[in-house]
Design a protein around this motif. Structure first.
Motif, PDB file in Angstrom:
ATOM      1  N   LEU A   1       0.832  -1.204   0.000  1.00 55.97           N
ATOM      2  CA  LEU A   1       0.000   0.000   0.000  1.00 55.97           C
ATOM      3  C   LEU A   1       0.864   1.250   0.000  1.00 55.97           C
ATOM      4  O   LEU A   1       0.512   2.267  -0.617  1.00 55.97           O
ATOM      5  N   TYR A   2       2.016   1.180   0.658  1.00 58.04           N
ATOM      6  CA  TYR A   2       2.940   2.322   0.699  1.00 58.04           C
ATOM      7  C   TYR A   2       3.481   2.642  -0.693  1.00 58.04           C
ATOM      8  O   TYR A   2       3.634   3.805  -1.065  1.00 58.04           O
TER       9      TYR A   2
ATOM     10  N   SER B   1       1.992   1.876  -3.469  1.00 50.65           N
ATOM     11  CA  SER B   1       0.877   2.228  -4.349  1.00 50.65           C
ATOM     12  C   SER B   1      -0.079   3.082  -3.535  1.00 50.65           C
ATOM     13  O   SER B   1      -1.006   2.560  -2.927  1.00 50.65           O
ATOM     14  N   PRO B   2       0.165   4.394  -3.470  1.00 52.11           N
ATOM     15  CA  PRO B   2      -0.599   5.288  -2.595  1.00 52.11           C
ATOM     16  C   PRO B   2      -2.105   5.099  -2.751  1.00 52.11           C
ATOM     17  O   PRO B   2      -2.600   4.882  -3.861  1.00 52.11           O
ATOM     18  N   PRO B   3      -2.843   5.168  -1.633  1.00 52.05           N
ATOM     19  CA  PRO B   3      -4.294   4.921  -1.673  1.00 52.05           C
ATOM     20  C   PRO B   3      -5.044   5.797  -2.668  1.00 52.05           C
ATOM     21  O   PRO B   3      -6.040   5.360  -3.242  1.00 52.05           O
ATOM     22  N   GLN B   4      -4.543   7.049  -2.893  1.00 53.35           N
ATOM     23  CA  GLN B   4      -5.281   7.932  -3.795  1.00 53.35           C
ATOM     24  C   GLN B   4      -5.308   7.414  -5.226  1.00 53.35           C
ATOM     25  O   GLN B   4      -6.172   7.825  -6.018  1.00 53.35           O
TER      26      GLN B   4
ATOM     27  N   PHE C   1      -6.242   4.592  -6.129  1.00 55.44           N
ATOM     28  CA  PHE C   1      -7.430   3.765  -6.291  1.00 55.44           C
ATOM     29  C   PHE C   1      -8.697   4.596  -6.501  1.00 55.44           C
ATOM     30  O   PHE C   1      -9.759   4.045  -6.745  1.00 55.44           O
ATOM     31  N   THR C   2      -8.576   5.895  -6.392  1.00 58.01           N
ATOM     32  CA  THR C   2      -9.722   6.764  -6.665  1.00 58.01           C
ATOM     33  C   THR C   2      -9.712   7.271  -8.099  1.00 58.01           C
ATOM     34  O   THR C   2     -10.630   7.978  -8.509  1.00 58.01           O
TER      35      THR C   2
ATOM     36  N   SER D   1     -10.460   2.917  -9.951  1.00 55.84           N
ATOM     37  CA  SER D   1     -11.567   3.272  -9.071  1.00 55.84           C
ATOM     38  C   SER D   1     -12.658   2.211  -9.072  1.00 55.84           C
ATOM     39  O   SER D   1     -13.333   2.008  -8.064  1.00 55.84           O
TER      40      SER D   1
ATOM     41  N   THR E   1      -1.892  -5.219  -3.022  1.00 59.90           N
ATOM     42  CA  THR E   1      -2.870  -4.419  -2.290  1.00 59.90           C
ATOM     43  C   THR E   1      -4.289  -4.923  -2.554  1.00 59.90           C
ATOM     44  O   THR E   1      -5.107  -5.034  -1.639  1.00 59.90           O
TER      45      THR E   1
END
Length: 214
Positions: free
Chosen positions: A15-16, A18-21, A23-24, A29, A81
């Motif tokens: 996750l680090y 591949s930053p969470p943002q 996925f938006t 998304s 992730t």
């Protein structure tokens, strides 16, 4: 608890990177959610032949892990992730047991993703860039090798730990591993080909300039 702790550590590391943002943003998304639901169901589909003992590893079964395909499409960090909730939705929620879910994540997600990534990197480095090579290599070969190498690694660990008794059915184990590897490779190659034709922007390992310049 060690299995769960190791799984969470790997998930947080993925996750680090591949930053969470991310996925938006389109297309992740919606692709991430669809992938999680599809694979959670696929992990629990195992029809067997008539008369076959249930749960027998080397029986002819349908199974699709999806780790290699996600690696070819999005890279290893995003793949790991996405696969973390797959493991806990498909194993913990449906079958029960966080230990089993953690082991599934490590054995059928982390290991195949790692070996698929190494295979894809080798293909991109040493094999001339061609669309057929991309589909066959990143789709079929990477998935096939991810299953074979992961299964061989787990068997080696089992033998080193002294768990493989003299009565262990190596022939059945090898047959089952080859069947699952061919099935994984065929499905991954087929789906990757479909995505490259209709949605090439979904495949991060595809570079139109490099593969279609001729």
């Amino acid at each position: 608890m060690i299995w769960l702790g190791l799984s969470i550590a790997i998930f947080l590391g993925a996750l680090y990177f591949s930053p969470p943002q991310i996925f938006t943003k389109h297309p992740l998304s919606f692709l991430a959610i669809v992938s999680i639901l599809f694979l959670a169901i696929a992990w629990n589909v195992s029809p067997t032949l008539p008369g076959q003992a249930p749960g027998k590893f080397y029986g002819l079964i349908f199974h699709f892990y999806g780790a290699s395909l996600l690696t070819a499409m999005f890279g290893p960090a995003i793949a790991l992730t996405i696969l973390f909730p797959v493991a806990f939705l498909g194993v913990y929620v449906i079958q029960g047991g966080y230990v089993e879910a953690s082991q599934h994540y490590l054995m059928v997600c982390v290991l195949p993703t790692f070996f698929a990534y190494l295979t894809i990197q080798a293909i991109q480095k040493y094999i001339p860039k061609h669309l057929f090579v991309l589909i066959l290599g990143n789709g079929y070969v990477a998935a096939f090798m991810s299953v074979i190498l992961s299964g061989s690694f787990l068997l080696l660990v089992r033998m080193l730990l002294g768990d493989a008794a003299s009565s262990f059915d190596f022939e059945g184990w090898l047959l089952g591993l080859i069947i699952i590897a061919f099935m994984e490779g065929s499905l991954s190659g087929m789906l990757l080909a479909i995505f490259l034709i209709f949605r090439p922007n979904w495949v991060s390992t595809y570079n139109e300039e490099a593969y279609m310049s001729r």
